[in-house]
Structures are given as C-alpha cells and as structure tokens.
Design an enzyme around this catalytic site. Structure first.
Site, PDB file in Angstrom:
ATOM      1  N   ASP A 406       0.969  -1.206   0.046  1.00 10.27           N
ATOM      2  CA  ASP A 406      -0.350   0.040  -0.155  1.00 10.27           C
ATOM      3  C   ASP A 406       0.888   1.321  -0.111  1.00 10.27           C
ATOM      4  O   ASP A 406       2.280   1.074  -0.141  1.00 10.27           O
ATOM      5  CB  ASP A 406      -0.870  -0.067   1.347  1.00 10.27           C
ATOM      6  N   ASP A 519      -5.906   2.951  -6.596  1.00  6.67           N
ATOM      7  CA  ASP A 519      -6.973   3.321  -5.601  1.00  6.67           C
ATOM      8  C   ASP A 519      -7.432   4.724  -5.480  1.00  6.67           C
ATOM      9  O   ASP A 519      -6.788   5.445  -6.515  1.00  6.67           O
ATOM     10  CB  ASP A 519      -6.434   3.049  -4.215  1.00  6.67           C
ATOM     11  N   ASP A 594     -13.899  -0.083   0.734  1.00 14.09           N
ATOM     12  CA  ASP A 594     -13.684  -0.115   2.095  1.00 14.09           C
ATOM     13  C   ASP A 594     -14.823  -0.441   3.070  1.00 14.09           C
ATOM     14  O   ASP A 594     -15.344   0.030   3.658  1.00 14.09           O
ATOM     15  CB  ASP A 594     -13.221   1.287   2.590  1.00 14.09           C
TER      16      ASP A 594
END
Length: 907
Positions: A406, A519, A594
């Site tokens: 990430d 993302d 999410d």
C-alpha cells in the site's frame, strides 16, 4: 500543510468507523435531482413534429418540440445489429455542444435498416426486423413503444417525464454580454415563450462549505421507461444493496456518482466508488437491458405496481383474479450531457450479455495467477516484513500468488518511488518472490504530490497535463501526500505519458513480476465537495460535471496500457481499480471498496459482485476479513470460505487493525483457512475456463441462479447463493453461529452432487444442510465435467505442469460434458498467435472422450485421475477404485494427453 493534513486525517480515521452521511448529498440536496423529481407523471409537453421526419439506411431523425417553451430537440433512432435499439435526444441547436461520452463503446455500433410500416397524423410505425418487432412513435404527446406482436415490451416517456433543460443565457448577464457576443447566439433563449423562472441551484449551488459555480446553468436531462410484465430489475452498480433493486418511492433514488465513501452502509442506495448505468429487467418470459450512456451524476428512480405488497396481498390478488399486469417504471436523471440510451431486447439473459459486450467489450482475460490468492495489508512495513510474510505462507503450507504494498512503501507518498529506508533494494525483494514463482502488486494512485523536487509532478505540470480549476490554474486538493495535483486522464496525451512511466527504465525498481493497484481514482479529494473533485474543474473544454464517472476508467486504462507496453505488448496486465464505469471490464479487476469486519458486509459482498457480473464486470471481489475493524475468528474463517469462491480473492486490512495473516488465529483456524485457499487452487482450471468464456462472450463468471434458470421464479430474488458458470452452485455460510443453511437446488429433473461428499440430491428443492465451521456448501450439476488440479503447490505457477483431475457428474440420463482451456497463462499468445488448447469432454454410453473445440497446441499435460459421480455399470480394466455405497468410480493414471483426442471405454 503537512501537519494540518495529518491532524485532519486523524480526525477522520478515529472514533467510530462509520460513514458520515452528512458528507454526501441526498436527492433533495442535489439541485438538479430535486428539480427533476418535482416533475410528476402526467401529460408530456413534448410533441413530435412528424413533418421533420427523415429516414435513411442507418437512422431515423425527428424533431421534438416542448410546447411550453418552444425549444426543439433532435431525436435519432437506430436499429442496431443484435436486436438492439438506440435512442439519442439532444438539443436541435444548443448554445454550445453538449457532452457525449467517448471511449466507452468499442466501435460505432453497426446498424440495420429501419423500414416504415405506416404513418398518419398521430405517429409512425417502424419495423425492427425479426419476430414482428415494431417501434411506434406517437406524436402528441411524444412517446415511443417497442412491441413484439401484440405485446408492449418497453415504453419511453409513457409517464411524461422526458425533461431536457436546454442551455441558456443567464438573465442577469444577458445585457452585459449582449454587445460583446453575436445576438444569434441568444436566439434559442430569446425565442422561448416561457422564460423559465430561476430556481435555487440553477446557476450556483452550495453544499456545506463548497460552492459549485455553474457557468452553463441548468442542463439536466430525464427520461422514463415503462416495463410491462416486469417485477424484477437488477444492475446499476455500485450499491451495497440486494441483487434485486428496490422501489425508491418514499426514499432517495439510486445514485450513480463515483465517490470515496468511508465505511459504507449496507442496504442503502447511496453512491459508492463506481457507476455502471446499466439495468437488466427479467421475467419468466424475457430478459432485457437498458444502457444509459451518460457519465454525469445520475439518479435512478424505480417504482412498481407490486412493490410493497405482502405475500398475502399477492395471494389475495391471485385468488380474486386481479387483472392488474405487473409493471416496473424506471426514471433516469442526469445532471448534464445528452440522452443516449441503448435498449437491449434479449430475449434471453445470454443474449443481453452478448448485446452489452458488443457495445462496451468483454472482461479482460487476466493472467492465471491473478485468479489465485492475494495477500494485502495497509501496510507491510519493509522488505524484511515482506520476506517474513512470504516465508510464513510456506511455513504453514498455504499457497498464495501475490503480496501487495500500500501507500507506505513509497517515498513520502510519491508514487512510482520506494521508501529508501524501508525498501532500499526493491529488485532484490521482487527477485526473491520471483524465485518462488510469486508476484507483487504496488499501489499507484492518481493524485500527485505537489513537490518541485518530484519528477512526476514536474513533468505533469510542465506538460500542462493537470486538471484545471475553474479559473484556469492547476486544480489542487488534499489526498494522502498532502497537497496534490490531479492528472487529466481524459487527455489521451496524458494517458500515453502515464503509460510510459511503467517502463522498467522509468519505474525504478520494478520488474516483470510487479503489477499495479489504482486506488482513490473516483477521484478522491479529501477537502473537496463530497470528498471528490469540484464539478466546475476543467478537463480541457469540459467540466468535471460532464464526465466525472469516466475518470476512474481512464486511470485504469492508462495503467493497463502501461503494463502492456513495458513488455512490448507480450504480457497480459493485472490492474485493480476502485472506481469504474461502463467499459472498465476491458482493463482489469475491481473490488467493493472499504468494507468492514461485520457479518452484514460479508453477506452484501455476494449481491454486490453478482450485480457487477450482470453488467460486464466479472473480476470482482471484496476485502476478505473486512478492511475496517477486526473480525472474530469465526467471521474471518467464513470470509475466507466465501472469498475462495468469488472471482477476485484478496485479504486486506486497515493500518490500525491488528495483523491478521492466516496463521495468527491458532492452528485450528489456520487449518480451516488453509483448506479454503487450497480449494481455490484446486479449482483454478475451472476458474480460468470461466474467465476465458467471459473474455470471449461477455457471460458472467459469478452469476445469479435465474441466469441459468430464467423461468424459475423462486430464483429471481436470491442473492445468498450463486452459480460459478453453470456447473457449480455455492451457498456460503454467512450467518454467525450457523448450524445449518438451506440451499435451493434448481432444475426439475436435474441432480446436484455435494463436491465434498459426492452425495446426490434432486433439483427443484430447498435442501437443509447441517454445517460446522469447516463447511463450504458447494454442489456440482449433474451432467457436467469439471477440471481440477489435485496437487496444490505454493503458487499457481508452480502447478503449471501438474496433471488434471476430471470430476464427471452424471445426469439422470447418464450423460455429462465439460471443457478444459489451457494456454501459457500470462501472454497474449492465445489471441495473437492462437496458442491454446480448448477441449470438450463428453461421457456417454460408458465412454469418456476428449475432442478439440479449437486447439493449436499439442500439450504434454496428462489427465491423472477421473472421478465419476453416480456411476453404476461395468468397471474399467484400468487402475480404479469403486465406492459402491456412493456410486463413485475413480480411475487412476488413465495415461491420456490433455491436448489430444482420446476415448476411455469402461467395459
């Protein structure tokens, strides 16, 4: 600004983890939605001017006039190949061009001639070709009806809700501007008999602290569709809601507007990360689709004359002989653009999937390894952490293919870089994974840190590739790096430059086993209205308002093209994106965003992915275990068991949650998770075959039962179980503390086999299944042959040369058939050089045979085991085992080549 951003984020990410509804608009808070919804069904002001009708070989054009304000529209009708009709409505003479969505259709859809059957002062009747299909254009009020025989399939504007806000000059600027611009420019507005009153939000709109300037004024559009005989509609993802869409009377419409929604609620029509404006209708008689090609903020209202009726009420209607025909009415409302709608007339679910695929393309064919298991977390700390997690999977004998990094892996949230202290030797790390035939995914988000020492930022700024603010400067907002610029991915030159940044000599430290995650590509702007970009931001000549929902597609497209280019066009890319639009299926995978470690979020992952599959996006999954919060061990195990049977299989977790690698919950739970993952790996040949078909025909991989059993009304509302292809039925356990589930096995006269016990069950029944924590109820359809690999190794690539096992489930007629698709698993050679094997297996008259569907390779992989379910009769002279109690015959080492024709006779 850095410390301020950290404090602001800390406030957002602390406390109760739940969506703040106040950050996102309702219809009443969206000025155009409120205006349009205030218009109630009734007499339409629009009239067709039949004297303007023109009919050519490719289309019909006809002017419409609004009798209230005298503004004219241009209607275009097309009969498309494949049983589709296209309807376009635009202003006849707009003050300036209105936005028409580019780059979504794969080509200009081929047309077929319309023929005029009749015409009088009330309207015209046109032939749509096959099956006595007719298109009726009624003049006053304007209305379209598509009929087949005497049956109305679909009507447009039957409730009079066509509304087209024409572009106009603002009254208080007209005199000021008059002497600087040509008076001819104002004619459409000046000639309007009804000078529309100015309402709040028409020329400027404020939400919370954000003001949206609207230099073009009101420009929204609306159109209603009526579907006689229809009670069930599906699609229009993304929403955390049931598969079957609900009536919106008395509440908000379903909203389509790509947003970064922090821990979304379930069973809510709020907008989420992606938007695909496609709706399917289904009844026992017909399946149809509506594709509303508009990339602006869109709301969809649904009403039904049977909505809200209890089961008792429906039974009462039946007993009393109620003659009311079920009908569903749908209304689409968009903020700008034109009306451009494709009506896909089916008539079968398969037909609708093919029709939509012919318009927007099919699911990208992923590398085989992308269908395996992915391990992710925000964030793995450094190279040593990555190596330890990688070794942990080996130590606990759990296969995996991808480990993910990430945002913390970068140098200060500067994408295309590495933290020099935590990841000083990225190629060594990647080589270590490659040595085990594993891969990595790194995140590359589409917000760029504004930093004069950052090469990526400097190049984008120097080339003028950033989105612009309404005042012409570079648009900036807050995101993970702090103050950020947003590349204009609608610009093809920007996309080409972005793609070039993935070259090995540009993306320092990258290797061929590294792939990409996009993302935040809604785009997410932490300090923007509704956590996204201002609508008056500029992409060239167009406002973000016109094309907002396209942005995420363009980001994923540019990234996928970059991964292809870096290999010289040889290797298939893998790109995961959070935001998407119609056509995004061509570029990779999506996930449901999410979510939270809650049972309701586990349950909702099923209808969310089913909805996406219905509209072309087969490569879908949810964060296993939930992104926010910490799952109980039971929830985590159940989520692995569910995720193992969903197309995209990735575990992911928030930075603030405890670590949750599969071996951290005790040996019993480790064994349960290991078994779920191993079941996924054993089925990879079947998954790969399903994705091959999705790529070639547009058929969904994960599909509702009604797709294969379209006349079985019991399946129309089911979304707690699903089919993989047509041959595997999965009913995950999604209730806490469950001791049993009831699965519906469809198909009168069919049989289904429990894949774990081989027990046979009749179709067309609700089957109660006692479950324990180890249970994953999965059934194979009688009459099918499914390929598996029994030898599960540390990664899918390590299994490449292992033999196949065929599971032959006999139908009541003692017949079965299936397929096997094989290629190299990672290049485009299957398409460009036709290097693949495609075999069809059949079992009939006690003989199992393999024949070529279309093969160009002679592979040296072998069929190692053949298991026949419900077998009785003569046994084989080959090495075998026969379980008489279960009627299961297992042939070992039949010695046949998976790439050649052969027959094994049992005698």
């Amino acid at each position: 600004m850095g410390p301020l951003l950290v404090l602001w984020l800390a406030g957002c990410l602390s406390g109760t983890w739940a969506v703040d509804r106040g950050n996102f608009k309702t219809c009443d808070q969206s000025a155009f939605c409120k205006r349009q919804r205030a218009l109630k069904p009734g007499q339409s002001p629009y009239r067709a001017l039949l004297e303007t009708l023109e009919l050519t070989n490719t289309k019909l054009t006809l002017q419409l006039i609004n009798d209230n304000n005298k503004v004219r529209l241009l209607l275009e009708l097309y009969r498309l190949q494949g049983n589709m009709t296209r309807v376009k409505i635009n202003e006849l003479k707009p003050l300036k061009p209105r936005f028409e969505v580019p780059d979504v259709l794969i080509n200009d859809p081929p047309t077929e001639p319309l023929s005029l059957l009749s015409r009088d002062e009330n309207g015209v009747v046109l032939s749509l070709g096959a099956d006595s299909q007719r298109l009726i254009v009624s003049a006053k009020p304007f209305r379209l009806d598509i009929m087949e025989g005497r049956e109305v399939l679909l009507s447009l504007n039957s409730r009079g809700l066509l509304a087209f806000e024409h572009l106009r000059i603002r009254k208080d600027t007209l005199l000021c501007n008059y002497f600087h611009l040509s008076p001819l420019l104002f004619l459409p507005s000046l000639k309007a008999k009804e000078d529309e009153k100015v309402e709040d939000g028409m020329w400027e709109e404020t939400f919370k602290s954000h003001t949206d300037s609207k230099p073009n004024g009101p420009s929204s559009i609306s159109l209603d569709f009526s579907l006689p005989g229809v009670e069930n509609v599906y699609g229009i993802p993304e929403h955390a809601d049931s598969l079957k869409l609900k009536a919106t009377d008395g509440g908000d419409p379903y909203r389509l507007f790509n947003l970064d929604v922090f821990q979304y609620e379930v069973f809510n029509p709020m907008a989420l990360y992606g938007a695909i404006p496609v709706m399917l209708s289904h009844s026992a008689q017909r399946t149809m689709g509506i594709f509303w090609l508009n990339a602006a903020e869109t709301w969809v209202d649904i009403s039904s004359n049977t909505a809200g009726k209890t089961v008792f009420g429906q039974m009462l209607d039946y007993v009393q002989g109620s003659s009311e025909t079920p009908q569903t009415d749908v209304r689409w409302i968009s903020e700008s653009g034109i009306i451009d709608v494709f009506i896909m007339l089916g008539p079968t679910p398969t037909d609708v999937f093919s029709q939509y695929a012919s318009l927007t393309g099919t699911q990208a064919f992923p590398p085989l390894s992308a269908l395996a298991y992915h391990q992710c977390r925000w964030n793995y700390n450094d190279q040593e952490d990555v190596a330890a997690v990688d070794q942990g999977f080996d130590d606990h004998d759990i296969p995996y293919d991808f480990i993910w990094l990430d945002i913390e892996h970068t140098d200060g949230k500067r994408y295309f870089t590495w933290d020099p202290h935590k990841f000083p030797q990225p190629k060594d790390m990647l080589q270590g994974l490659l040595d085990k035939r594993r891969k990595m995914v790194t995140i590359v988000d589409p917000h760029i840190k504004v930093d004069s020492s950052y090469k990526i930022h400097n190049e984008i700024r120097s080339k003028g590739f950033y989105v612009k603010s309404k005042d012409g400067g570079d648009y900036e907002g807050w995101c993970w790096p702090g103050n950020s610029g947003y590349p204009d991915f609608t610009n093809p030159e920007m996309r080409a430059w972005w793609a070039s940044m993935f070259a090995y000599d540009q993306y320092e430290g990258s290797m061929e086993n590294m792939y990409t995650w996009n993302d935040m590509n809604e785009p997410s702007v932490f300090n923007g209205p509704e956590v996204t970009m201002h609508k008056d931001a500029l992409h060239g000549n167009w406002e973000n308002r016109d094309l907002h929902n396209l942005y995420g597609l363009y980001v994923q497209r540019a990234t996928a093209e970059g991964l292809i280019e870096r290999s010289g066009g040889v290797e298939r890319p893998f790109v995961l994106a959070r935001a998407f639009f119609a056509g995004s299926q061509r570029y990779g995978a999506v996930w449901t965003g999410d979510n939270a470690a809650e049972w309701e979020h586990l349950k909702i992952s099923i209808p969310m992915c089913l909805s996406l599959g219905l509209v072309g996006v087969s490569f879908c999954g949810a964060d296993v275990g939930g992104f926010f919060k910490s799952p109980s061990t039971e929830l985590l195990v159940r989520w692995y068991q569910t995720g193992a049977y969903q197309p995209f299989f990735r575990a992911h977790a928030h930075l603030d949650t405890p670590r949750r690698e599969p071996w951290l919950f005790g040996p019993e739970n480790t064994a349960l998770i290991r078994e779920a993952v191993r079941q996924r790996y054993a089925l990879l040949p079947y998954w790969y075959q399903l994705f091959y078909h999705a790529h070639h025909s547009g058929q969904p991989v994960m599909r509702p039962l009604w797709v294969e059993y379209p006349q079985d009304t019991a399946t129309f509302s089911m979304d707690d179980q699903f089919l993989l292809g047509r041959d595997l039925l999965v009913h995950p356990v999604t209730e806490e503390g469950a001791r049993g589930v009831t699965a519906y096995l469809p198909g009168k006269g069919e049989v289904w086999f429990d894949v774990h016990t081989f027990q046979k069950h009749n179709g067309a029944q609700n089957l109660y299944i006692p479950v324990t924590i180890s249970s994953i109820p999965v059934f194979q359809r009688g009459g099918s042959i499914i390929s598996r690999k029994a030898r599960v190794r540390r990664s899918s690539s390590c299994m490449e040369h292992d033999p196949y096992t065929l599971f032959v489930a006999l139908s009541p007629k003692r017949f079965a058939q299936g397929e096997l698709y094989i290629d190299d698993g990672h290049t485009f050679n299957f398409d460009k050089q036709k290097q693949f094997i495609h075999r069809r297996f059949s079992f009939a008259n006690n003989a199992l045979s393999s024949r070529s569907v279309k093969s160009f390779l002679s592979h040296i992989l072998f069929i190692f085991v053949v298991t026949l379910l419900d077998f009785y009769g003569k046994e084989s002279q080959l090495e075998f085992e026969f379980d008489a109690s279960m009627s299961v015959l297992t042939l070992r080492k039949p010695g046949v080549n998976a790439g050649l024709d052969w027959t094994v006779v049992l005698q």
